[in-house]
Design an enzyme around this catalytic site. Sequence first.
Site, short mmCIF file in Angstrom:
data_model
loop_
_atom_site.label_atom_id
_atom_site.label_comp_id
_atom_site.label_asym_id
_atom_site.label_seq_id
_atom_site.Cartn_x
_atom_site.Cartn_y
_atom_site.Cartn_z
N HIS A 423 -80.96 39.40 7.25
CA HIS A 423 -82.12 40.05 7.98
C HIS A 423 -82.52 41.05 7.09
O HIS A 423 -83.99 41.11 6.97
CB HIS A 423 -81.45 40.76 9.38
CG HIS A 423 -82.47 41.84 9.99
ND1 HIS A 423 -82.53 43.19 9.41
CD2 HIS A 423 -83.34 41.83 11.00
CE1 HIS A 423 -83.41 43.84 10.27
NE2 HIS A 423 -83.92 43.13 11.24
N ARG A 585 -95.42 33.12 17.36
CA ARG A 585 -94.29 32.85 17.75
C ARG A 585 -93.77 33.54 19.07
O ARG A 585 -93.75 34.79 18.86
CB ARG A 585 -93.06 32.72 16.66
CG ARG A 585 -91.73 32.32 17.16
CD ARG A 585 -90.76 32.29 16.40
NE ARG A 585 -90.18 33.70 16.10
CZ ARG A 585 -89.12 33.87 15.15
NH1 ARG A 585 -88.58 33.04 14.32
NH2 ARG A 585 -88.98 35.07 14.88
N ASN A 735 -84.95 28.27 7.80
CA ASN A 735 -83.80 29.21 7.89
C ASN A 735 -82.75 28.91 8.78
O ASN A 735 -81.68 28.77 8.67
CB ASN A 735 -84.40 30.67 8.16
CG ASN A 735 -85.29 31.11 6.96
OD1 ASN A 735 -85.32 30.67 6.16
ND2 ASN A 735 -85.96 32.18 7.22
N ASP A 736 -83.16 28.75 9.98
CA ASP A 736 -82.01 28.60 11.00
C ASP A 736 -81.88 26.88 11.08
O ASP A 736 -80.77 26.56 11.40
CB ASP A 736 -82.71 28.89 12.60
CG ASP A 736 -82.27 30.03 13.17
OD1 ASP A 736 -81.56 30.84 12.32
OD2 ASP A 736 -82.86 30.60 14.01
N CYS A 798 -92.21 27.17 7.84
CA CYS A 798 -92.67 28.39 8.01
C CYS A 798 -91.35 29.47 7.93
O CYS A 798 -91.22 30.46 7.95
CB CYS A 798 -93.04 28.96 9.21
SG CYS A 798 -91.98 28.53 10.64
#
Length: 846
Positions: A423, A585, A735-736, A798
């Site tokens: 984060h 998003r 990322n995820d 992204c």
Amino acid sequence: MDMQRAGDITEITPSAAIETTRHGWRAKCLQRLVRMALPVPRSFAICSDAVHAIAGGNPVPVSALAGLFDQGDGLVGVRPSAATPDWGGPGTVLNVGINNDSHARLAERIGTQNADAVYLSFVQNYAIHIARLDPDMFAQDGPGALAEALRCYRDETDEEFPQDPCQQLAEVLRSMARAWDGPTARLLRQAKGAPADAPLGLVVQHMALAMGPGLSGSGSIQFIDPVTGIARVTGRFRGQHHGSAVGTGAETLYLTRDPRGMSLEEVAPEIFADLVRFGVAARERLREEMQIEFVVTEGRISIIDAARVKRSSRASVRIAVALADDGVIPRPEAVMRVEPRALADLLHHQVDPRAPRDLIASGINASPGAATGRIVFSAAAAQASAARDEPCVLVRRETVPEDIRGMHASVAVLTERGGTTSHAAVIARGLGLPCIVGASGLTIDGRNRILRAGGRSFREGEVVTIDGTSGEVLAGAAALLEPALDDSFSRLLEWADAAGGIGVRANADTPEDARTARKFTAQGIGLCRTEHMFFDMDRLPAMREMIFADKPADRKLALDRILPMQRQDFIALFEIMAGLPVTIRLFDPPLHEFLPHDREGLRELAESLDLPLSDVTRRVEALSEFNPMLGMRGVRLGITVPEIYEMQARAIFEATVEASRKGDPVVPEIMIPLVSAMREVELVKTRVDAVAAAVRNERRADFTYRLGVMVETPRAALRAGDIAAHSAFLSFGTNDLTQMTYGLSRDDAGRFMGIYVGQRVYAEDPFHILDQDGVGELLLTGAQRARQQKPGITISVCGEHGGNPESIAFCHEAGFDYVSCSPFRVPVARLAAAQSAIRGRLGQRG
């Protein structure tokens, strides 16, 4: 085998077959200097195969080099010549060939004291690095030191110091070859990016004497400032300095006229003029800014070596542009000359590399740049510090969404935990804040507000400097360089854009982000994370009321209070982007992130909602999840609590109508997060279409929009063909996707990732550089299946990999339409995209 007949030892002449891959960069550079007719002493190149054979125990025939000892003063130097200068090599050995006889002859010409110094320096070097004797025994200096060193050598080896120059040379070559093949050397060059079995060549060169009557000495000269890249003669000339040997009357001269002392330009203007002429010629012929090593022997110049000037990131940009402007290299080559990551250093303040550094801790360099401020341990303290106009550094064990306000108020961020996509790292890069995460050896005592690092303690309010480029935490205020967004920076990026390549958009959540994206010429917004807007203090109460509402109508009532603010958010983004695409998003995080978890926060929330503390506590506990990243978030929340997405869709469409009336037409792109099934897209699309129809009727205005999916789950990538049927675009949230593919927490992986990479479990940190074998295969599979279903669908990335040069090259080769990254990484991505395009064209021509 006769090394000379086999071509293993080659004299460096204009026509000799010297190859960088076989003989190394130094040998090839010397050949180019010889071709320019510069005064280079006679030199020989020993190829890498011969060096490897010597290291393996083969004989070292040096008969081909024996003639060097019969010329001049009969001394030679041996230097390493790896394929790339950055790979380093064993240390240079000078004055090979000196013995009692040559020492006596040398003493007659330059004096006994000077001759002793030359002989002593070789005896010390040979004893320590070749014979591997105790360095302390050979640390003598001054009168009698030579005799003592020769005695020590005899006592330790039971032999006289070798007098045969060829024997000396053979032992030096053998020692250097074996040093290169040693385990320590292998690890060091692997750390510099070299393969473990990287080849090494050696150069043997006749030595020009830097001592004697008249003007004699050694020096180096370069013609640019290595930190700024500005044209300026720098270097030094040391009179009566022959390697490490210092003679009588030794003095150091400035090169150019200087009020602080005498200069070579004044003492020997003709020699200085020749050096400048050689430098200009080297720049033009070698097509690079070079540092030239030279020796003056009784007024005669010898060029010993030349190497590419080591330079800072800002200097590399200025040099590449200047070379192109002067017609030395073409513009596409100038674009290829600059490492894309170097541009990140130009966007921010940097610690001056010439200044001292008081290092107290180090960690992962998560966001580049440097800043100095007072330590604070909470978001509230950061805001208070900003209100006093005092720069502060936010120090946390790890940041959470509630810390965003504190990060906005800080000049830098430091966390004890986390990795490159944690984060703190992601938000800091978006804000352009220097950031270090996963700092080792760091202990935070939040109760007493003390930071412990490097055996020292720092209280809240004490000053530190965060170097996000190197990952180093420095005590006190370090000297900083200003950002370098100058004409050279702008023109290099103009040339990069002209080269083409994959599109580059920015991840932008706020108007400030959007303005930064426009400043760096992003081609639109590829990811606007709307949840960050909900943490604003004006919206958080309404958000919490919505969470505690039991009925859809009550939830809608709470969200209606947020609607006008959300609408204004989107209007601002649309107006700033002026018709460029904006991908929004929909709400993604789990609801518990918007609720307090400490008792004081729960009590305040109960008072604001006029509810019993027990009811509030139970509701917060009910919303908690064992694994929030895989729980009720993203599209799952949008389907089960549809009022959130309906409010956001209305805000987007109303903003579209209003912004289009004021300026350029707007075609918003709405992205659904965390999709894993086609039916999820169908359900959301139905509701969004209904909201669009309602807004068209209410506003009596027509508009279009594009609905797409953020591919973050492996299943979404595998079922991309089904999902594409209802989507205008697919954007891979790497990322995820990396997190779920590996089964790794991106916030916690930093604790062991260094060990994994070091032991080659992973070639690189997959959160830093896209895993092309695993995650990359999912990207390629998803893109292929989506395009089979819908050939014209837009495909992009992204995630934070969108700003990584290696990952951009992968996306370019895969035929993706664009990448999107943090605003401050847009210049890096633009340059990386251009280089991928140029490499592609060169490959086609090849």
